[in-house]
Every structure is written in C-alpha cells, then in structure tokens.
Design a protein around this motif. Structure first.
Motif, short mmCIF file in Angstrom:
data_model
loop_
_atom_site.label_atom_id
_atom_site.label_comp_id
_atom_site.label_asym_id
_atom_site.label_seq_id
_atom_site.Cartn_x
_atom_site.Cartn_y
_atom_site.Cartn_z
N VAL A 1 0.87 -1.17 0.00
CA VAL A 1 0.00 0.00 0.00
C VAL A 1 0.91 1.22 0.00
O VAL A 1 1.62 1.48 0.96
N VAL A 2 0.92 1.96 -1.11
CA VAL A 2 1.79 3.12 -1.24
C VAL A 2 1.00 4.38 -0.92
O VAL A 2 0.07 4.74 -1.64
N VAL A 3 1.36 5.01 0.20
CA VAL A 3 0.68 6.22 0.66
C VAL A 3 1.74 7.18 1.16
O VAL A 3 2.72 6.77 1.79
N SER A 4 1.57 8.48 0.89
CA SER A 4 2.55 9.46 1.36
C SER A 4 2.35 9.74 2.84
O SER A 4 1.28 9.51 3.41
N ARG A 5 3.39 10.29 3.47
CA ARG A 5 3.32 10.61 4.90
C ARG A 5 2.29 11.70 5.16
O ARG A 5 1.59 11.69 6.18
N SER A 6 2.19 12.66 4.23
CA SER A 6 1.22 13.74 4.44
C SER A 6 -0.21 13.22 4.38
O SER A 6 -1.09 13.71 5.11
N THR A 7 -0.48 12.21 3.55
CA THR A 7 -1.81 11.62 3.50
C THR A 7 -2.12 10.92 4.82
O THR A 7 -3.24 11.02 5.34
N ILE A 8 -1.13 10.25 5.38
CA ILE A 8 -1.31 9.57 6.67
C ILE A 8 -1.59 10.60 7.75
O ILE A 8 -2.52 10.44 8.55
N ARG A 9 -0.82 11.68 7.79
CA ARG A 9 -1.03 12.73 8.79
C ARG A 9 -2.39 13.39 8.63
O ARG A 9 -3.08 13.67 9.61
N ARG A 10 -2.79 13.64 7.38
CA ARG A 10 -4.09 14.25 7.12
C ARG A 10 -5.22 13.36 7.63
O ARG A 10 -6.18 13.84 8.25
N HIS A 11 -5.08 12.06 7.41
CA HIS A 11 -6.11 11.13 7.88
C HIS A 11 -6.13 11.07 9.41
O HIS A 11 -7.20 11.02 10.01
N LEU A 12 -4.97 11.09 10.06
CA LEU A 12 -4.92 11.07 11.52
C LEU A 12 -5.51 12.35 12.10
O LEU A 12 -6.22 12.31 13.11
N ASN A 13 -5.24 13.48 11.47
CA ASN A 13 -5.81 14.75 11.94
C ASN A 13 -7.33 14.73 11.82
O ASN A 13 -8.04 15.26 12.67
N LYS A 14 -7.82 14.12 10.75
CA LYS A 14 -9.27 14.01 10.54
C LYS A 14 -9.91 13.18 11.65
O LYS A 14 -11.04 13.43 12.05
N ASN A 15 -9.17 12.22 12.19
CA ASN A 15 -9.64 11.38 13.29
C ASN A 15 -9.21 11.92 14.65
O ASN A 15 -9.20 11.18 15.64
N GLU A 16 -8.83 13.19 14.69
CA GLU A 16 -8.46 13.91 15.91
C GLU A 16 -7.28 13.28 16.64
O GLU A 16 -7.23 13.23 17.86
#
Length: 117
Positions: free
Chosen positions: A63-78
């Motif tokens: 699963v190829v995902v950038s670090r910023s996408t991971i951070r954005r998703h974590l921020n969305k989940n507070e």
C-alpha cells in the motif's frame, strides 16, 4: 412504493442492466476504509509512532501512501501530532524542600489535607 419509483427502476434496468448506482465523479480515495482503520488502530496502539514508520509498515503490504496523507487522515480522526512540553527536572534543593514539608506535616490531621489544593 410509488409508481414513479418503479418506473425509474425499470428504466435503469433497461439502460444499464443492473440497479447499481453509478460511480460518483471526483478523484478516488487514496486510502481504503480498511487501511484507514489500520492507520488509526496502529497509532492508538503506539502513540509515539511516526508517519514514516506507518508508511513503511503499509509499504510491506503493498500500500503506497505518502506521509502527508497519513497525517491528514490522523488529523481528521483527531489524532494530532503534538509534542509534550519539556519541563525541568527537580533539582536537589527542590527535593530537600519537599522532604522538609512532608516531615513538618507528618502529624497533621486528615481534615487539613482537604483544604490543600
């Protein structure tokens, strides 16, 4: 069920051959729902994990995902990446003062401690 609803179902079936909804316009999501739950679960399990470590773990499963996408998703989940404030350790004089205070108030009644903040 209204007659117009039945009509629209029949029309859909005649045109497309199925009643499935058409795919929506817009860019498809980079992270699937399963991957999103995994990112949140791994972060809650080990709060000190970095987005780079999560990215490396996902790459092992192709699963190829950038670090910023991971951070954005974590921020969305507070789950915000914040660092705790560094505070100075107790020096020797503070330890002595604490011990002296404890010895002074060794025989104080229990009701006294209800007034202490």
């Amino acid at each position: 069920m209204p007659f117009s609803t039945v009509q629209s179902f029949i029309k859909k079936w005649n045109i497309r051959g199925s009643l499935d909804t058409k795919p929506r316009s817009g860019r498809p999501r980079k992270i699937s729902a399963t991957t999103a739950r995994r990112i949140v679960r791994d972060t809650k399990k080990i709060p000190q994990v970095t987005s780079g470590e999560i990215q490396a773990a996902l790459e092992k499963d192709c699963v190829v995902v950038s670090r910023s996408t991971i951070r954005r998703h974590l921020n969305k989940n507070e789950l915000h990446g914040r660092v705790a404030r560094k505070k100075p350790l107790l020096c020797q004089c503070h330890k002595k003062a604490q011990l002296q205070y404890a010895r002074q108030h060794l025989d104080t009644p229990h009701s006294f401690w209800h007034t202490v903040i």
